[in-house]
Scaffold this motif. Structure first.
Motif, PDB file in Angstrom:
ATOM      1  N   LYS A   9       0.859  -1.178   0.000  1.00 58.72           N
ATOM      2  CA  LYS A   9       0.000   0.000   0.000  1.00 58.72           C
ATOM      3  C   LYS A   9       0.894   1.225   0.000  1.00 58.72           C
ATOM      4  N   ILE A  10       0.326   2.348  -0.399  1.00 56.08           N
ATOM      5  CA  ILE A  10       1.081   3.574  -0.230  1.00 56.08           C
ATOM      6  C   ILE A  10       1.307   3.777   1.256  1.00 56.08           C
ATOM      7  N   HIS A  11       2.508   4.166   1.631  1.00 58.46           N
ATOM      8  CA  HIS A  11       2.834   4.389   3.037  1.00 58.46           C
ATOM      9  C   HIS A  11       2.107   5.633   3.529  1.00 58.46           C
ATOM     10  N   HIS A  12       1.153   5.467   4.407  1.00 57.45           N
ATOM     11  CA  HIS A  12       0.322   6.580   4.845  1.00 57.45           C
ATOM     12  C   HIS A  12       1.012   7.387   5.931  1.00 57.45           C
ATOM     13  N   TYR A 415       5.757   0.281 -10.607  1.00 60.28           N
ATOM     14  CA  TYR A 415       6.437   0.955  -9.504  1.00 60.28           C
ATOM     15  C   TYR A 415       7.697   1.657  -9.991  1.00 60.28           C
ATOM     16  N   ARG A 416       8.438   1.008 -10.872  1.00 62.17           N
ATOM     17  CA  ARG A 416       9.690   1.613 -11.349  1.00 62.17           C
ATOM     18  C   ARG A 416       9.404   2.828 -12.236  1.00 62.17           C
ATOM     19  N   MET A 417       8.354   2.783 -13.018  1.00 62.38           N
ATOM     20  CA  MET A 417       7.974   3.949 -13.817  1.00 62.38           C
ATOM     21  C   MET A 417       7.571   5.111 -12.904  1.00 62.38           C
ATOM     22  N   ALA A 418       6.818   4.787 -11.847  1.00 59.92           N
ATOM     23  CA  ALA A 418       6.418   5.828 -10.896  1.00 59.92           C
ATOM     24  C   ALA A 418       7.632   6.392 -10.168  1.00 59.92           C
ATOM     25  N   LEU A 419       8.565   5.516  -9.783  1.00 60.39           N
ATOM     26  CA  LEU A 419       9.763   5.960  -9.076  1.00 60.39           C
ATOM     27  C   LEU A 419      10.610   6.861  -9.974  1.00 60.39           C
ATOM     28  N   LYS A 428      15.485  12.391  -5.396  1.00 67.34           N
ATOM     29  CA  LYS A 428      15.471  11.194  -4.554  1.00 67.34           C
ATOM     30  C   LYS A 428      15.200  11.515  -3.085  1.00 67.34           C
ATOM     31  N   GLY A 429      15.496  12.734  -2.646  1.00 68.46           N
ATOM     32  CA  GLY A 429      15.334  13.065  -1.239  1.00 68.46           C
ATOM     33  C   GLY A 429      13.931  13.425  -0.827  1.00 68.46           C
ATOM     34  N   HIS A 430      13.017  13.602  -1.769  1.00 66.80           N
ATOM     35  CA  HIS A 430      11.644  14.002  -1.443  1.00 66.80           C
ATOM     36  C   HIS A 430      10.891  12.823  -0.834  1.00 66.80           C
ATOM     37  N   GLN A 431      10.025  13.121   0.129  1.00 66.27           N
ATOM     38  CA  GLN A 431       9.330  12.049   0.846  1.00 66.27           C
ATOM     39  C   GLN A 431       8.448  11.224  -0.073  1.00 66.27           C
ATOM     40  N   ASP A 432       7.808  11.851  -1.058  1.00 67.76           N
ATOM     41  CA  ASP A 432       6.963  11.087  -1.986  1.00 67.76           C
ATOM     42  C   ASP A 432       7.792  10.062  -2.762  1.00 67.76           C
ATOM     43  N   THR A 433       9.001  10.461  -3.160  1.00 68.11           N
ATOM     44  CA  THR A 433       9.885   9.546  -3.884  1.00 68.11           C
ATOM     45  C   THR A 433      10.316   8.399  -2.975  1.00 68.11           C
ATOM     46  N   LYS A 434      10.648   8.724  -1.740  1.00 72.22           N
ATOM     47  CA  LYS A 434      11.062   7.688  -0.786  1.00 72.22           C
ATOM     48  C   LYS A 434       9.930   6.695  -0.520  1.00 72.22           C
ATOM     49  N   ASP A 435       8.709   7.186  -0.438  1.00 77.05           N
ATOM     50  CA  ASP A 435       7.572   6.291  -0.208  1.00 77.05           C
ATOM     51  C   ASP A 435       7.363   5.353  -1.389  1.00 77.05           C
ATOM     52  N   CYS A 436       7.599   5.872  -2.598  1.00 74.21           N
ATOM     53  CA  CYS A 436       7.492   5.026  -3.789  1.00 74.21           C
ATOM     54  C   CYS A 436       8.565   3.937  -3.751  1.00 74.21           C
ATOM     55  N   ALA A 437       9.785   4.312  -3.360  1.00 77.47           N
ATOM     56  CA  ALA A 437      10.866   3.329  -3.244  1.00 77.47           C
ATOM     57  C   ALA A 437      10.527   2.279  -2.189  1.00 77.47           C
ATOM     58  N   LYS A 438       9.842   2.693  -1.136  1.00 78.25           N
ATOM     59  CA  LYS A 438       9.458   1.755  -0.083  1.00 78.25           C
ATOM     60  C   LYS A 438       8.456   0.733  -0.614  1.00 78.25           C
ATOM     61  N   LYS A 454      19.251  -5.218  -2.962  1.00 82.58           N
ATOM     62  CA  LYS A 454      20.581  -4.678  -2.659  1.00 82.58           C
ATOM     63  C   LYS A 454      20.858  -3.437  -3.504  1.00 82.58           C
ATOM     64  N   GLU A 455      20.487  -3.485  -4.763  1.00 80.91           N
ATOM     65  CA  GLU A 455      20.702  -2.340  -5.640  1.00 80.91           C
ATOM     66  C   GLU A 455      19.866  -1.144  -5.196  1.00 80.91           C
ATOM     67  N   LEU A 456      18.616  -1.411  -4.831  1.00 83.11           N
ATOM     68  CA  LEU A 456      17.713  -0.332  -4.419  1.00 83.11           C
ATOM     69  C   LEU A 456      18.175   0.345  -3.144  1.00 83.11           C
ATOM     70  N   THR A 457      18.793  -0.418  -2.234  1.00 80.65           N
ATOM     71  CA  THR A 457      19.169   0.127  -0.928  1.00 80.65           C
ATOM     72  C   THR A 457      20.613   0.600  -0.877  1.00 80.65           C
ATOM     73  N   LYS A 458      21.280   0.688  -2.012  1.00 70.75           N
ATOM     74  CA  LYS A 458      22.646   1.217  -2.038  1.00 70.75           C
ATOM     75  C   LYS A 458      22.662   2.662  -1.557  1.00 70.75           C
ATOM     76  N   ILE A 459      23.840   3.091  -1.116  1.00 71.71           N
ATOM     77  CA  ILE A 459      23.978   4.422  -0.538  1.00 71.71           C
ATOM     78  C   ILE A 459      23.579   5.514  -1.517  1.00 71.71           C
ATOM     79  N   GLU A 460      23.820   5.292  -2.840  1.00 70.05           N
ATOM     80  CA  GLU A 460      23.482   6.312  -3.820  1.00 70.05           C
ATOM     81  C   GLU A 460      22.012   6.263  -4.213  1.00 70.05           C
ATOM     82  N   ASN A 461      21.294   5.273  -3.735  1.00 74.39           N
ATOM     83  CA  ASN A 461      19.874   5.161  -4.056  1.00 74.39           C
ATOM     84  C   ASN A 461      19.012   5.457  -2.827  1.00 74.39           C
TER      85      ASN A 461
END
Length: 490
Positions: A9-12, A415-419, A428-438, A454-461
């Motif tokens: 679900k979208i993170h509320h 999800y990847r298109m939305a991200l 990448k730092g915006h909360q909406d973007t982070k919620d999509c990544a979640k 692992k790729e998604l949670t890398k330091i640059e992501n």
């Protein structure tokens, strides 16, 4: 294996902008916090030549008056306030004389920032880079033409990115401080939801327009009704940035319209709709929206406000889990919008999205997919592929693939298109973007795809995913650690 607490679900959160749910007629999008201004020393002359753009011929430089009130000489665009770079002067003496009154405006100018997406759009418009927009709008050139028709009225707003003379940010600030109503109205059209969807810039533009309106009203050049139109528009801009200031503007507009035009006038009803949208009691909102719907049906008939109100009631009924009543109101809204405005109007697309979400709640997955696909097709054409509203519909489609159709491959694609869209719109730092990544991380967990996690949670992501407080962070960390241990990775 699936954890019950990790539903896709979208993170509320309390921020309405990140809910995948129904988008109101005046949606709250995001709050763009400006940085703190630097120190307030007396500025020095800043003599820098504006850079020329190698890809386009620079437009002719417009002559500007000296920023010091009372000085009749033209300003030198190479003699600017060394801090904000916006005000220009004919001489050092005029700059020093003007500093005391310019100081507060200088602070505001320095705190102003353009979103990365808006700056990129403006730069590509300046370069006449049609291919960029054709890709953005999926090959439909109408979006590019709409943007370009407004942009061409702005004049020279710079040809480089960054905060410098000749840069887009300073060029936009010059428009905002110009007092040129035609330019400001063109900029307002560009930054509204149908184009760039930049609430912070919309607010700044409407503030500048309101200053012009107030001066013209005092001089007897515009009517009180026109002034109230500006008040209502400014209230809507404050609503977009969620700064809590919009109710006072909405109430002022309603009181003024009611006094001037009467309680049944279209503008009075629109202001009443806006006032109702800010009430804290949902029960009171439902009561007033129902009353407003009856009045608009009787007084206005087929009108945008009638169907906006029906859409709002659909949202409220869905929130109360009265799905049958919700569908009844959505049906009024959608049929009316299709009849009045057509399928590609933004408000019609919003209602299509909402109906798709309602079918999702009813667990009618095929119908949910049908309506969301209709919404997506229109939004990609009208708003663009990376527009926040388009990304919301992509998320809704992904949720339907996961919750109902169990089609995880297509869900990941959505999800990847939305991200990607949110990264381009917000970063990448915006909360909406982070919620999509979640949401994507939760899906990858369900798919047991540790390599992609692992790729998604890398330091640059998105390394924050491993620190999420609701349980998923620990689960992902343990999952990745186990994978690394089993495969001998560090």
């Amino acid at each position: 294996q699936r954890l019950n607490s990790l539903d896709i679900k979208i993170h509320h959160t309390p921020r309405p902008c990140i809910l995948m749910a129904d988008l109101p007629a005046n949606p709250l999008l995001y709050d763009d916090q400006a940085p703190q201004p630097p120190q307030e020393d007396l500025p020095v002359d800043h003599v820098v030549s504006a850079p020329s753009c190698p890809l386009a011929s620079p437009p002719p430089v417009e002559e500007r008056a000296c920023s010091n009130p009372g000085c009749a000489r033209p300003g030198d665009t190479n003699k600017r306030c060394g801090k904000c770079l916006v005000s220009c002067y004919c001489s050092r003496e005029c700059q020093v004389a003007h500093w005391k009154s310019h100081k507060a405006q200088c602070r505001l100018n320095r705190s102003f920032e353009l979103s990365a997406a808006t700056e990129e759009h403006l730069l590509c418009l300046n370069l006449d880079f049609e291919r960029y927009f054709l890709d953005h709008f999926g090959g439909d050139e109408r979006g590019y033409r709409r943007y370009k028709s407004h942009f061409d009225k702005l004049g020279d707003i710079g040809s480089t990115q960054g905060r410098s003379i000749g840069g887009i940010t300073i060029g936009v600030l010059e428009v905002l401080r110009s007092g040129d109503r035609q330019k400001l109205e063109a900029l307002e059209k560009l930054c509204e939801e149908r184009c760039f969807d930049d609430p912070a810039l919309t607010l700044e533009t409407r503030k500048s327009l309101m200053e012009i309106l107030e001066k013209e009203y005092e001089a007897g050049e515009v009517t009180e009704e026109e002034l109230l139109d500006g008040v209502l528009a400014l209230g809507r801009a404050h609503n977009l940035t969620m700064d809590g200031l919009c109710p006072a503007f909405f109430e002022r507009a309603r009181e003024g319209y009611n006094r001037l035009l009467g309680p049944d006038h279209e503008k009075t009803l629109e202001a009443e709709y806006s006032v109702t949208s800010q009430l804290r009691s949902e029960k009171e909102q439902v009561k007033l929206y129902k009353n407003l719907l009856n009045r608009t049906l009787r007084i206005l008939g087929d009108h945008e406000l009638t169907f906006d109100t029906a859409n709002e009631l659909g949202i409220k009924m869905k929130n109360k889990n009265d799905l049958e009543a919700s569908m009844k109101y959505y049906d009024i809204a959608l049929k009316g919008q299709l009849r009045l405005m057509g399928e590609e109007h933004q408000k019609t697309l919003r209602t299509l999205n909402n109906v798709g979400l309602l079918y999702h709640n009813m667990e009618n997955w095929e119908k949910s997919l049908e309506f969301n696909r209709r919404a997506l097709k229109g939004k990609e054409k009208v708003l663009g592929r990376t527009h926040p509203s388009t990304c919301t519909t992509l998320m809704n489609i992904a949720n339907t693939y996961v919750d109902g159709l169990k089609d995880y491959a297509n869900a990941e694609k959505m999800y990847r298109m939305a991200l990607d869209g949110r990264e381009k719109s917000f970063g990448k730092g915006h909360q909406d973007t982070k919620d999509c990544a979640k949401n994507l991380a939760r899906l990858l967990f369900m798919m047991d795809d540790v390599k992609k996690l692992k790729e998604l949670t890398k330091i640059e992501n998105y390394p924050h995913l491993l620190r999420e407080p609701d349980g998923i962070g620990d689960v992902l960390t343990r999952m990745i650690k186990k994978y690394n241990d089993e495969n001998g990775f560090s």
